[in-house]
Design an enzyme around this catalytic site. Structure first.
Site, PDB file in Angstrom:
ATOM      1  N   SER A   1      -1.197   1.338  -7.301  1.00  0.00           N
ATOM      2  CA  SER A   1      -2.422   0.743  -7.866  1.00  0.00           C
ATOM      3  C   SER A   1      -2.179  -0.586  -8.554  1.00  0.00           C
ATOM      4  CB  SER A   1      -3.042   1.727  -8.842  1.00  0.00           C
ATOM      5  OG  SER A   1      -3.051   2.994  -8.256  1.00  0.00           O
TER       6      SER A   1
ATOM      7  N   ARG B   1       0.917  -9.373  -7.599  1.00  0.00           N
ATOM      8  CA  ARG B   1       1.475  -9.495  -8.949  1.00  0.00           C
ATOM      9  C   ARG B   1       1.335  -8.146  -9.644  1.00  0.00           C
ATOM     10  NH1 ARG B   1      -3.299  -9.841 -11.654  1.00  0.00           N
ATOM     11  NH2 ARG B   1      -4.944 -10.918 -10.555  1.00  0.00           N
TER      12      ARG B   1
ATOM     13  N   ASP C   1      -5.410   3.064  -5.707  1.00  0.00           N
ATOM     14  CA  ASP C   1      -5.994   4.314  -6.246  1.00  0.00           C
ATOM     15  C   ASP C   1      -7.502   4.400  -5.997  1.00  0.00           C
ATOM     16  OD1 ASP C   1      -6.421   2.269  -8.048  1.00  0.00           O
ATOM     17  OD2 ASP C   1      -5.800   3.396  -9.826  1.00  0.00           O
TER      18      ASP C   1
HETATM   19 MG    MG Z   1      -4.354   6.674 -11.653  1.00  0.00          MG
END
Ligand code: MG
Ligand code: ADP
Length: 438
Positions: free
Chosen positions: A110, A125, A163
Site C-alpha cells: 500500500s 515513493r 490495499d
Molecule cells: Mg491496511
C-alpha cells in the site's frame, strides 16, 4: 476532487492525484476455487493470509496472522524488509503444513506504485513514515519473488495490488454494486472503477471489460480550497515526506493524534492550562491516534479515562476537569475535520461517477434513476473509532442529501488482504475463471 481526478487522468503529473493504473480489469466473480495466500504490507501492521474459496462467493476458510512491522525495518534496507516478509510467509506456511505446493500469492503493497502489469510495478515513493532509499524505482513484486526464492518457497506473486484495490475486490465479490473502495487506517487512499476511455493519459488502453480500477492515491490530494491550519504546516515539517500526502496528513491514523498534540502544545505555551507540563507536550507523536480516540470516547462523568491517559501517557498529572474537557474538545475537532474531509472525498468520487444525484455524470451523460452504490471501506481508524464513523456518515448525508439513501458504506474486514488473495486467484495461470466484467 473531481477537477483533480480529471487532471490526473489526463496526464502524468497533471495533478497531485496520481490516478494510477492498476491493470485490474476483472474482479473476482464468486466462481474462484482453491487455496490462495496473500501478504498485506501497509504501514503499521503486517498480515499474512490464507484464503480458501469455493464457488458461489463462499469463503470456506481464512487465516490471518498479524504482527506490527518492526520500526527499524521501515528505515533499513530493501533486502531486510523483503526477507522479513518472506520469512513470515514461510513460517506461516510451515504452520499450515503447506510448504511444498506451488501457490499463487496476492501481494498487497500500500504505497504508490507505477504498475506495468497486474503482477509487476515499481515503487514511486514511500509514504506513512517509511524511508528506505534504495527501494524507490524497484519492482517490488520482483523484490518479494527473489526473497521468496531465497527462502526456498515455491510461491510467486500473481497479483500486486494496493490495499484499496484488494478492498474493492472483496467488496465486489460480495456485492456487484461496489464501485469504489476507501482505506482509512495508518494512511488513507481510494480507488474506483473507471472507464478506460476516460483514462486519457493512456490512449488506446484496451481491456475486455472496458474498465479498469484506478488507484487514486488520494492521500496526496491537495487543493487551494482545502483550508490549512498552522498545525498542518507544523506537522508537515516533522515528516519525511514534506509537501506530500497533504490530505492523508489531515485524515489518517498516523497523524490525527499528532495534530491534536500540536494544538495542545500551543495551548500549553500560550496559557497555563497545563501548568508545568508543557515539556512532555513538546514530544512529537507522544499522543497516538488510538489515545486521541479513547479521549474523545470517554463518556464517564468525571472523564476518568482522559485523566488516566493524560497522566500515564502525556505525563500531565492532576489536570482539572475543565482542562480535561478542553482536551476532549480538541480531540473532537481534529476527529470531526478528518471524518468530514474523508466524506467529502467520497462524495467527490461519486460525483465523478455520476452517482451523487446531480443528474449529470462528469462525461456529460445524463443519468436516469439513481442507482444503488456500494463503497467498500476498511482500516483501523474507521473500524476502531465509532465517533469517526459517525461523523463521516453524518457528513456524507449532509453532502448527498436524499441520494445518501442509495449509497452504502460497507466495511470489508481484512478486505485488503483477502481481496488480494482473490485477485491472485483471478490472475493465476491455473485459474478456472477469467474474472468478471467490472
Ligand atoms: Mg491496511
Ligand atoms: P495499516 O494497514 O496501514 O497498517 P490499519 O488499517 O491496521 O493500518 O490501521 C492501523 C492504524 O489505525 C493505527 O496506526 C491507528 O492510527 C489507527 N487505529 C487503530 N485502532 C484505532 C482505534 N481504536 N482508534 C483510533 N485509531 C485506531
Amino acid at each position: 476532487m473531481v477537477v483533480e481526478m480529471h487532471a490526473g487522468l489526463a496526464s502524468d503529473g497533471g495533478s497531485k492525484l496520481k490516478m494510477l493504473l492498476t491493470f485490474v480489469d476483472a474482479l473476482p466473480t464468486g466462481n474462484e476455487e482453491g487455496i490462495y495466500y496473500s501478504i498485506d504490507l501497509g504501514g503499521t501492521n503486517f498480515r499474512v493470509l490464507r484464503v480458501e474459496v469455493g464457488a458461489g462467493s463462499v469463503i470456506i476458510g481464512q487465516m490471518v496472522e498479524q504482527q506490527p512491522i518492526p520500526d527499524e525495518l521501515t528505515k533499513g534496507t530493501t533486502e531486510d524488509l523483503f526477507n522479513f516478509v518472506a520469512l513470515a510467509l514461510k513460517s506461516f506456511l510451515e504452520g499450515e503444513n503447506d510448504l511444498d505446493g506451488k501457490r499463487a500469492l496476492g501481494f498487497t503493497f500500500s504505497f504508490p506504485v507505477r504498475q506495468t502489469s497486474v503482477s509487476t510495478g515499481s515503487l514511486i515513493r514511500w509514504t506513512k513514515g517509511f524511508s528506505i532509499g534504495d527501494t524507490v524505482g524497484k519492482d517490488v513484486a520482483q523484490c518479494l519473488n527473489e526473497a521468496l526464492a531465497n527462502c526456498g518457497l515455491n510461491v510467486r506473486v500473481t497479483a500486486l495490488v494496493n490495499d484499496t484495490v484488494g478492498t474493492l475486490a472483496l467488496g465486489h465479490y460480495y456485492d456487484e454494486d461496489t464501485v469504489a473502495a476507501i482505506i482509512i487506517g495508518s494512511g488513507t487512499n481510494a480507488c474506483y472503477i473507471e472507464r478506460t476511455d476516460a483514462i486519457i493519459k493512456c490512449q488506446g488502453l484496451l481491456t475486455n471489460s472496458g474498465g479498469m480500477v484506478v488507484n487514486m492515491e488520494w492521500g496526496n490530494f491537495w487543493s487551494s480550497h482545502l483550508p490549512r491550519t498552522p498545525y498542518d504546516i507544523l506537522l508537515d515539517e516533522e515528516t519525511h515526506n514534506r509537501n506530500d500526502q497533504g490530505f492523508e496528513k489531515m485524515i489518517s491514523g498516523m497523524y490525527l493524534g499528532e495534530i491534536a498534540r500540536l494544538v495542545l502544545h500551543r495551548m500549553a505555551l500560550e496559557s497555563d492550562v497545563f501548568g508545568d507540563a508543557a515539556d512532555s507536550l513538546s514530544n512529537p507523536f507522544i499522543l497516538s491516534t488510538p489515545f486521541l480516540a479513547a479521549i474523545r470516547e470517554d463518556d464517564s462523568p468525571d472523564l476518568s479515562e482522559v485523566r488516566r491517559i493524560l497522566q500515564e501517557h502525556l505525563k500531565i498529572p492532576d489536570a482539572p476537569l475543565k482542562t480535561r474537557r478542553l482536551v476532549v474538545k480538541v480531540c473532537d475537532i481534529v476527529t470531526r475535520r478528518a471524518a468530514r474531509l474523508a466524506a467529502a472525498g467520497i462524495a467527490g468520487i461519486l460525483k465523478k461517477l455520476g452517482r451523487d444525484g446531480s443528474g449529470v455524470a462528469s462525461s456529460g451523460r445524463t443519468r436516469g434513476q439513481p442507482r444503488r452504490t456500494v463503497v467498500a471501506i476498511e482500516g483501523g481508524l474507521y473500524q476502531g473509532y465509532p465517533v469517526f464513523r459517525e461523523y463521516l456518515d453524518e457528513a456524507l448525508v449532509e453532502i448527498l442529501g436524499e441520494v445518501a439513501r442509495n449509497v452504502t458504506l460497507r466495511v470489508t474486514e481484512d478486505g485488503s488482504g483477502i481481496g488480494a488473495a482473490l485477485l491472485a486467484a483471478v490472475h493465476s495461470s491455473n485459474r478456472q475463471q477469467q474474472g468478471g466484467p467490472i
